[in-house]
Write a protein that holds these residues in place. Structure first.
Motif, PDB file in Angstrom:
ATOM      1  N   THR A 318       0.883  -1.259   0.086  1.00 42.01           N
ATOM      2  CA  THR A 318       0.088   0.100  -0.097  1.00 42.01           C
ATOM      3  C   THR A 318       0.822   1.198  -0.179  1.00 42.01           C
ATOM      4  O   THR A 318       0.546   2.292  -0.492  1.00 42.01           O
ATOM      5  N   GLY A 319       2.068   1.101   0.455  1.00 41.65           N
ATOM      6  CA  GLY A 319       2.966   2.276   0.377  1.00 41.65           C
ATOM      7  C   GLY A 319       3.800   2.320  -0.742  1.00 41.65           C
ATOM      8  O   GLY A 319       4.755   3.360  -0.813  1.00 41.65           O
ATOM      9  N   GLY A 320       3.943   1.420  -1.634  1.00 44.48           N
ATOM     10  CA  GLY A 320       4.590   1.842  -3.027  1.00 44.48           C
ATOM     11  C   GLY A 320       5.136   0.164  -3.116  1.00 44.48           C
ATOM     12  O   GLY A 320       4.954  -0.908  -2.544  1.00 44.48           O
ATOM     13  N   VAL A 321       6.221   0.162  -4.247  1.00 45.48           N
ATOM     14  CA  VAL A 321       6.772  -0.969  -4.493  1.00 45.48           C
ATOM     15  C   VAL A 321       8.341  -0.815  -3.697  1.00 45.48           C
ATOM     16  O   VAL A 321       8.888  -0.070  -3.618  1.00 45.48           O
ATOM     17  N   ILE A 322       8.711  -2.186  -3.342  1.00 52.91           N
ATOM     18  CA  ILE A 322       9.509  -2.440  -2.615  1.00 52.91           C
ATOM     19  C   ILE A 322      10.493  -3.760  -3.161  1.00 52.91           C
ATOM     20  O   ILE A 322       9.806  -4.722  -3.577  1.00 52.91           O
ATOM     21  N   ASP A 323      12.109  -3.411  -3.369  1.00 56.93           N
ATOM     22  CA  ASP A 323      12.757  -4.247  -3.908  1.00 56.93           C
ATOM     23  C   ASP A 323      13.796  -4.864  -2.860  1.00 56.93           C
ATOM     24  O   ASP A 323      14.084  -3.929  -1.880  1.00 56.93           O
ATOM     25  N   GLY A 324      13.917  -6.027  -2.929  1.00 57.27           N
ATOM     26  CA  GLY A 324      14.953  -6.627  -1.941  1.00 57.27           C
ATOM     27  C   GLY A 324      15.313  -8.348  -2.190  1.00 57.27           C
ATOM     28  O   GLY A 324      14.483  -8.764  -3.026  1.00 57.27           O
ATOM     29  N   LEU A 325      16.145  -8.579  -1.350  1.00 58.67           N
ATOM     30  CA  LEU A 325      16.291  -9.914  -1.344  1.00 58.67           C
ATOM     31  C   LEU A 325      15.642 -10.657  -0.241  1.00 58.67           C
ATOM     32  O   LEU A 325      15.640 -10.514   0.874  1.00 58.67           O
ATOM     33  N   CYS A 326      14.748 -11.755  -0.653  1.00 56.78           N
ATOM     34  CA  CYS A 326      14.013 -12.493   0.219  1.00 56.78           C
ATOM     35  C   CYS A 326      14.854 -13.181   1.406  1.00 56.78           C
ATOM     36  O   CYS A 326      15.485 -13.963   0.729  1.00 56.78           O
ATOM     37  N   GLU A 327      14.673 -12.896   2.487  1.00 53.49           N
ATOM     38  CA  GLU A 327      15.038 -13.789   3.496  1.00 53.49           C
ATOM     39  C   GLU A 327      14.316 -14.688   4.146  1.00 53.49           C
ATOM     40  O   GLU A 327      14.530 -15.446   5.252  1.00 53.49           O
ATOM     41  N   GLY A 328      12.896 -14.996   3.676  1.00 53.72           N
ATOM     42  CA  GLY A 328      12.135 -16.105   4.324  1.00 53.72           C
ATOM     43  C   GLY A 328      10.929 -15.274   4.731  1.00 53.72           C
ATOM     44  O   GLY A 328      10.503 -14.250   4.475  1.00 53.72           O
ATOM     45  N   ILE A 329      10.323 -15.901   5.797  1.00 49.61           N
ATOM     46  CA  ILE A 329       9.339 -15.586   6.448  1.00 49.61           C
ATOM     47  C   ILE A 329       9.387 -15.593   8.008  1.00 49.61           C
ATOM     48  O   ILE A 329      10.153 -16.236   8.584  1.00 49.61           O
ATOM     49  N   GLY A 330       8.915 -14.250   8.675  1.00 49.49           N
ATOM     50  CA  GLY A 330       9.159 -13.967   9.705  1.00 49.49           C
ATOM     51  C   GLY A 330       7.999 -14.803  10.780  1.00 49.49           C
ATOM     52  O   GLY A 330       7.104 -15.380  10.473  1.00 49.49           O
ATOM     53  N   SER A 331       8.213 -14.391  12.046  1.00 48.07           N
ATOM     54  CA  SER A 331       7.365 -15.252  12.940  1.00 48.07           C
ATOM     55  C   SER A 331       5.816 -15.077  13.135  1.00 48.07           C
ATOM     56  O   SER A 331       5.140 -15.452  13.816  1.00 48.07           O
ATOM     57  N   ARG A 332       5.478 -13.977  12.305  1.00 50.22           N
ATOM     58  CA  ARG A 332       4.103 -13.493  12.191  1.00 50.22           C
ATOM     59  C   ARG A 332       3.554 -13.880  10.915  1.00 50.22           C
ATOM     60  O   ARG A 332       2.271 -13.270  10.609  1.00 50.22           O
ATOM     61  N   GLY A 333       4.281 -14.479   9.892  1.00 52.21           N
ATOM     62  CA  GLY A 333       3.986 -14.701   8.584  1.00 52.21           C
ATOM     63  C   GLY A 333       4.148 -13.588   7.583  1.00 52.21           C
ATOM     64  O   GLY A 333       3.925 -13.580   6.470  1.00 52.21           O
ATOM     65  N   GLU A 334       4.932 -12.644   8.151  1.00 53.30           N
ATOM     66  CA  GLU A 334       5.426 -11.606   7.266  1.00 53.30           C
ATOM     67  C   GLU A 334       6.583 -12.002   6.493  1.00 53.30           C
ATOM     68  O   GLU A 334       7.427 -12.913   6.694  1.00 53.30           O
ATOM     69  N   LEU A 335       6.684 -11.451   5.203  1.00 50.60           N
ATOM     70  CA  LEU A 335       7.939 -11.430   4.427  1.00 50.60           C
ATOM     71  C   LEU A 335       8.875 -10.866   4.695  1.00 50.60           C
ATOM     72  O   LEU A 335       8.866  -9.767   5.167  1.00 50.60           O
ATOM     73  N   LEU A 336      10.242 -11.298   4.800  1.00 54.13           N
ATOM     74  CA  LEU A 336      11.322 -10.729   5.384  1.00 54.13           C
ATOM     75  C   LEU A 336      12.153 -10.500   4.198  1.00 54.13           C
ATOM     76  O   LEU A 336      12.652 -11.231   3.223  1.00 54.13           O
ATOM     77  N   LEU A 337      12.390  -9.130   3.846  1.00 57.77           N
ATOM     78  CA  LEU A 337      12.907  -8.482   2.724  1.00 57.77           C
ATOM     79  C   LEU A 337      13.911  -7.762   2.982  1.00 57.77           C
ATOM     80  O   LEU A 337      13.849  -6.607   3.642  1.00 57.77           O
ATOM     81  N   ARG A 338      15.515  -8.240   2.519  1.00 53.69           N
ATOM     82  CA  ARG A 338      16.575  -7.185   2.882  1.00 53.69           C
ATOM     83  C   ARG A 338      16.596  -6.241   1.826  1.00 53.69           C
ATOM     84  O   ARG A 338      16.784  -6.400   0.550  1.00 53.69           O
ATOM     85  N   THR A 339      16.635  -5.062   2.079  1.00 50.10           N
ATOM     86  CA  THR A 339      16.519  -3.948   0.882  1.00 50.10           C
ATOM     87  C   THR A 339      17.817  -2.807   1.231  1.00 50.10           C
ATOM     88  O   THR A 339      18.651  -3.256   2.224  1.00 50.10           O
TER      89      THR A 339
END
Length: 353
Positions: A318-339
């Protein structure tokens, strides 16, 4: 854990039907008018259809209807009530429904059919079909989103209702006025995807099967199943499940064929829906029974099966497009993205690449 089953030979969308029931716009089959107490006894409710005329994917996307695919929707109470629903002391429900027209209590399913000529989901030739007699091995309608092929892997991370991005928002108010512990809403779709993964993996031994955040199942590098989760204004939850089972890629539109696969194409076999669905429901119960007290364990399993780790992703939020390297899924089901700005935790969004 399912209390009530509806079967429709044809319907606009199983998710739409679940929404209308949940919002009191339509009654359950076999009832003259919507009643809150009747609905309460019927939850969780499973809605099945042979064919969907307006199956929905994420946003305005349609879903491709492949003959032989499995599609269903679970209408669930608000997550505040899930501790009671999935507690160890909850009554064990029968896995083999009996064709009845009235609620029989927590120890049995109640099943209703919209056509008196239909034999029912476990009969012949009911919606699960019989590959030997009908030639259509159990059509359940839609499994893959039409539209932009780049969205095929993401037909409904959180549905049209969406979430604000606050990991603690949604579902804790309680439809029946009860308070409950906080439950990460992102784990609804991921947990259901894990249940699908557990169901399909033994049917395609030796092939790489895993998850794509937010809630898709991939096999051999292509999409096999997707989940569409909608949290309604009254807190009730609709979980749409689409699995490419006995359909075939050759029947799909040309633009979709490179992006999807089916159990039939991967295994060369027909997979009876009655067995697959019962296993899927059992796995759903197991996953959510674990997720309610220990959500981090389900998130950890999703992280282990995530196929996107180590890949560059482009995510629409909702805040825009984010690019990054996926580091997996966090403890609450969130996407972990290294930007370039550090580690980002994304709770709601769609993968663009």
């Amino acid at each position: 854990f399912v209390s009530y089953v509806e079967y429709h030979p044809q319907i606009d969308s199983t998710n739409n039907r679940a929404r209308r029931i949940a919002l009191g716009e339509e009654p359950l089959q076999g009832h003259a008018s919507p009643r809150r107490e009747t609905l309460r006894k019927a939850l969780p409710c499973l809605i099945l259809a042979d064919h969907q005329s307006a199956g929905r994917g994420r946003g305005t996307n349609r879903w491709w209807t492949g003959p032989g695919s499995l599609a269903a929707s679970l209408l669930m109470p608000p997550v505040a009530e899930w501790p009671q629903l999935f507690s160890p002391s909850a009554a064990t429900r029968s896995h083999r429904p009996q064709q009845e027209s009235a609620w029989e209590g927590p120890s049995a399913w109640c099943c209703c059919w919209s056509s008196p000529d239909a034999a029912g989901p476990f009969g012949d030739p009911g919606p699960f079909g019989d590959a030997g007699s009908s030639g259509d091995p159990g059509s359940f309608g839609d499994a893959v989103s039409l539209g932009d092929p780049s969205s095929l892997g993401h037909p409904g991370s959180l549905g049209d209702a969406g979430f604000s991005g606050d990991p603690g928002s949604g579902g804790n108010a309680g439809f029946w006025g009860q308070a409950g512990p906080e439950f990460p809403p992102g784990l609804i779709g991921l947990g259901t995807a894990l249940a699908v993964l557990r169901t399909v993996q033994p049917r395609v031994p030796g092939l790489a099967v895993g998850l794509h955040w937010p809630n898709d199942v991939f096999a051999a590098g292509k999409k096999l199943a997707g989940i569409l989760v909608e949290v309604l204004a009254n807190g009730m939850v609709v979980v749409g499940i689409g699995v490419n089972t006995n359909n075939t890629v050759q029947e799909a539109p040309d633009e979709l064929r490179p992006h999807l696969t089916t159990l039939r194409d991967l295994s060369g076999q027909i997979h009876p829906h009655e067995h697959l669905l019962l296993e899927l429901l059992e796995h759903c119960k197991d996953v959510f029974s674990l997720a309610v007290p220990y959500p981090d364990r389900v998130a950890s399993e999703a992280h282990r099966w995530c196929l996107q780790k180590g890949h560059l992703l482009k995510v629409q939020t909702t805040g825009g497009v984010i690019d990054g390297l996926c580091e997996g899924i966090g403890s609450r089901g969130e996407l972990l993205l290294r930007t370039s700005d550090g580690l980002r935790r994304i709770f709601s969004g769609s993968i663009l690449r």
